[in-house]
Write an enzyme that holds these catalytic residues in place. Structure first.
Site: not given
Length: 302
Positions: A63, A65, A67-68, A137, A200, A258
């Protein structure tokens, strides 16, 4: 010799720490080298782990976000800088096309590589051995699973008992039959290996579907049980829930990652997961290498 292992490049969640970089996970699966969720700093973490971009065949984004995915521009630019000669496919949620387009050309550089966009949509998706299923999510998110097909292992004693030797063995392997002898009569089933990557998400059916029977499960465990209500509100799992998934799904090795920066003691994640799951558990640490467990024993029958 074939190598199948996971390299943990980053194990933090939204906020990195002195000991944990943002997400990044490299799976070496023979020639199928896959980078999952490259967060900020992934290119440097690969350098620290002694890994080059040249073997990469796929990049999988769960996804969009930060941090990914904020490490994706640097990885793609490095692939071009090193002039990787083969195509590199990037899988990502189709609903995040706008974000992919921004990251794909975030800055100016010579585009010297073949980067193949492969957006994922729908309730189920697959590309060869790779499967993706939607998770729960705050924005479209997919989990991934990699499966090796089952094969057959020849049994020397059975070959000898049926008088099969020399070129006839190769014929059996190619065609499934040598004269009146079938492949099933002189071999046993060799189960394939499997891997799942779940980031997530709140608990949902597809978490269990992705994890079902896998040899190695990488799964987020952002929170501890004391914050389970917060985890449910923001679409995340606790370490105990990750352990429950591993137990109910029949996982062999569980890798927790994570982690929220609010918990300084990583042993608490192990304690909570262990209360649910008595198999092998790895509390992920940056630059750690986790081998894919050996294949299960071959079994007689179809």
């Amino acid at each position: 010799m074939a190598v199948r292992e996971l390299v943990l490049l980053g194990t933090a969640s939204q906020v990195p720490t002195r000991l944990r970089n943002h997400n990044g996970y490299l799976l070496r699966w023979d020639d199928e080298v896959i980078l999952f969720d490259p967060g900020e700093g992934t290119q440097r973490q690969m350098l620290m782990a002694g890994l080059a971009v040249s073997p990469l065949r796929r990049i999988c984004i769960t996804h969009f976000h930060g941090d990914h995915s904020l490490g994706l521009p640097g990885i793609l630019q490095r692939i071009s800088l090193d002039k990787v000669p083969h195509p590199v496919t990037v899988h990502y949620p189709a609903d995040g096309q706008e974000f992919y387009d921004r990251l794909r050309h975030a800055t100016s550089y010579w585009d010297n590589a073949s980067i193949v966009a492969s957006p994922i949509a729908g309730s189920s998706w697959n590309d060869g051995p790779l499967t993706a299923l939607p998770l729960r999510h705050s924005l479209p998110t997919y989990g991934y699973r990699l499966d090796e097909p089952s094969g057959r292992r020849m049994v020397p004693e059975l070959l000898a008992a049926h008088g099969i030797a020399g070129p006839a063995v190769g014929e059996l392997q190619r065609t499934g039959r040598a004269g009146d002898v079938t492949l099933e009569q002189v071999s046993v089933e060799r189960p394939g290996q499997s891997f799942a990557f779940i980031m997530d998400t709140g608990l949902c059916d597809n978490v269990f579907a992705l994890a079902a029977g896998v040899d190695l499960l990488v799964i987020e465990s952002t929170f501890l049980t004391e914050d389970a209500e917060m985890a449910a509100q923001v679409g995340h799992l606790t370490a105990a829930q990750a352990g429950r998934v591993a137990r109910e799904a029949g996982v062999r090795t569980l890798v927790l990652t994570h982690f929220s920066q609010r918990y300084p003691d990583p042993s608490r994640f192990l304690d909570e997961a262990r209360a649910e799951f008595d198999g092998d558990i790895v509390v992920g640490a940056d630059l750690e290498r986790v081998p894919v467990p050996p294949r299960r024993a071959a079994t007689a029958g179809g």
